[in-house]
Design a protein around this motif. Structure first.
Motif, PDB file in Angstrom:
ATOM      1  N   ARG A 177      28.696  -3.317  37.032  1.00 16.65           N
ATOM      2  CA  ARG A 177      27.525  -2.685  37.638  1.00 16.65           C
ATOM      3  C   ARG A 177      27.480  -3.071  39.110  1.00 16.65           C
ATOM      4  NH1 ARG A 177      23.996   1.443  36.828  1.00 16.65           N
ATOM      5  NH2 ARG A 177      24.324   1.067  34.609  1.00 16.65           N
ATOM      6  N   LEU A 178      27.354  -2.064  39.963  1.00 10.93           N
ATOM      7  CA  LEU A 178      27.324  -2.295  41.402  1.00 10.93           C
ATOM      8  C   LEU A 178      25.951  -1.923  41.944  1.00 10.93           C
ATOM      9  CD1 LEU A 178      29.693  -3.144  43.406  1.00 10.93           C
ATOM     10  CD2 LEU A 178      29.479  -0.824  44.269  1.00 10.93           C
ATOM     11  N   ALA A 179      25.444  -2.733  42.878  1.00 13.15           N
ATOM     12  CA  ALA A 179      24.163  -2.458  43.540  1.00 13.15           C
ATOM     13  C   ALA A 179      24.350  -2.549  45.042  1.00 13.15           C
ATOM     14  CB  ALA A 179      23.095  -3.444  43.080  1.00 13.15           C
ATOM     15  N   LEU A 180      23.666  -1.689  45.769  1.00 12.62           N
ATOM     16  CA  LEU A 180      23.715  -1.659  47.234  1.00 12.62           C
ATOM     17  C   LEU A 180      22.292  -1.643  47.759  1.00 12.62           C
ATOM     18  CD1 LEU A 180      25.984   0.530  49.466  1.00 12.62           C
ATOM     19  CD2 LEU A 180      23.519   0.529  49.843  1.00 12.62           C
ATOM     20  N   GLN A 181      22.020  -2.476  48.759  1.00  8.62           N
ATOM     21  CA  GLN A 181      20.705  -2.486  49.378  1.00  8.62           C
ATOM     22  C   GLN A 181      20.803  -2.885  50.839  1.00  8.62           C
ATOM     23  OE1 GLN A 181      18.311  -5.196  47.133  1.00  8.62           O
ATOM     24  NE2 GLN A 181      19.548  -6.975  47.631  1.00  8.62           N
TER      25      GLN A 181
END
Length: 293
Positions: free
Chosen positions: A40-44
Motif C-alpha cells: 500500500r502506497l500513500a502520498l501527501q
C-alpha cells in the motif's frame, strides 16, 4: 490529505521464455493477473521529498536510494519538466521481496499513478506506460494492475481473455530468489520456450476451465527457480498434492507459488491447512483478476 493506492501482487499464470537475443534479453509471453492483496502506497504534501518504508517486509529492501518507488518518482518528475510541490511517500511493504510477485514494479506503478494525480500532471497514459516499462520488465503490466498478455520484454501488452476473479492461495517459503541467478540456471539448461501467444478461448467460464487451459502451458523458469531455491520445490509439491488445488505453479522467477481453487471455501480451507503444516511459510488467500481500485 494523503492519497493512497494498492500496489497489487502480480502472478504469472503462465510464463514462456525464449532464448536470449544479441542484447542479452529474453523474449517472453505471459498471462499476468493481479491479486486483491499487495503493498500500500500513500502520498501527501511535505516540506521535502522523502520515502518511509514500513510493513513486515520493509526491512528487506536494499535501501531507500535504490527503491523503485523513488526511481519512479524521479522519472515522472523528469518527464513533467516543471516544478512540483514537495511530497512524502509511505510504502507499507506487505509482499515478500524477491518473490516473483512483481512487488517493486507494482510499487513503482502505484507511485506513477498517485504522483500524476496529486501533481495534476498532463502526461498521457501511453507515456506513463513507457516510463513504467523503463523501470523493469513487469513495469508496464503492473502500472494498471489488470489481466494482460505480455510479450517482448514485457512491454507489449494485450488484453487477457475475460475471466471472473479466481480464488487462489499464494505461498512463499520466506526464501528470497535472485532473478539473475534463475536466468543463469535457465540459460545453462538451454531449454528455451516458444513465445508466440498460445491459442485461447474468447473467455473463461469458470476457474476449472481456466486451470485446465493453463495446465497445457507452463512456467519455463520453474525448474531453474527450484534449482536455485529447493524450498520453492517443497512449496510447489505441497500445493500440488492438496485436494482443493486445481493448478499449482511458480510465479515469475520464484519463490512464490500459487494454487488456483474452485471457490473461496476451497481457498480458505487450503490456506488454513498450509498454515498449519508449515507455519514458517508466508501464506495468503487472495482473488486473482484486477484491477481492484
Amino acid at each position: 490529505m494523503a492519497l493512497t493506492a494498492l500496489a497489487p501482487a502480480k502472478v504469472n499464470l503462465f510464463l514462456h521464455v525464449g532464448a536470449p537475443g544479441g542484447d542479452g534479453y529474453h523474449p517472453l509471453c505471459s498471462l499476468m493477473a493481479f491479486a486483491d492483496f499487495g503493498d500500500r502506497l500513500a502520498l501527501q504534501p511535505a516540506d521535502a521529498m522523502e520515502l518511509k518504508v514500513t510493513g513486515p517486509f520493509g526491512a528487506a529492501l536494499d535501501g531507500a536510494g535504490d527503491n523503485l518507488v523513488l526511481r519512479a518518482a524521479h522519472a515522472l518528475l523528469a518527464e513533467a519538466r516543471r516544478p512540483v510541490a514537495p511530497f512524502s511517500l509511505s510504502l507499507d511493504k506487505q509482499l515478500p521481496v524477491a518473490a516473483g510477485l512483481g512487488g517493486g514494479s507494482s510499487d513503482a506503478g502505484a507511485t506513477l499513478r498517485l504522483l500524476r494525480e496529486a501533481a495534476g500532471l498532463q502526461i498521457e497514459d501511453a507515456r506513463l506506460e513507457a516510463i513504467a516499462a523503463g523501470l523493469g520488465a513487469d513495469g508496464a503490466a503492473c502500472l494498471w494492475g489488470r489481466p494482460v498478455v505480455a510479450e517482448g520484454r514485457g512491454e507489449r501488452l494485450s488484453p487477457a481473455p475475460p475471466f471472473a476473479p479466481v480464488d487462489a492461495v499464494l505461498v512463499n517459503p520466506r526464501v528470497p530468489v535472485s532473478t539473475p541467478e534463475v536466468y543463469r540456471r535457465f540459460d545453462a539448461r538451454g531449454r528455451f520456450g516458444e513465445v508466440t501467444p498460445p491459442p485461447a478461448p474468447d473467455a473463461f467460464e469458470s476457474a476449472a476451465e481456466l486451470a485446465a487451459w493453463l495446465a497445457t502451458l507452463r512456467n519455463d523458469l520453474e525448474p531453474a527457480a527450484i534449482d536455485a531455491a529447493p524450498e520453492v520445490g517443497a512449496v510447489l509439491e505441497t500445493l500440488a498434492g492438496e485436494p482443493e488445488t486445481l493448478l499449482a505453479r511458480v510465479s515469475g522467477s520464484g519463490g512464490t507459488c500459487f494454487a488456483l481453487c474452485a471457490g473461496d471455501i476451497e481457498a480458505e480451507g487450503l490456506a488454513e491447512r498450509i498454515e498449519a503444516l508449515a507455519p514458517h511459510w508466508w501464506v495468503r488467500r487472495v482473488r486473482l483478476g484486477g484491477p481492484w481500485e
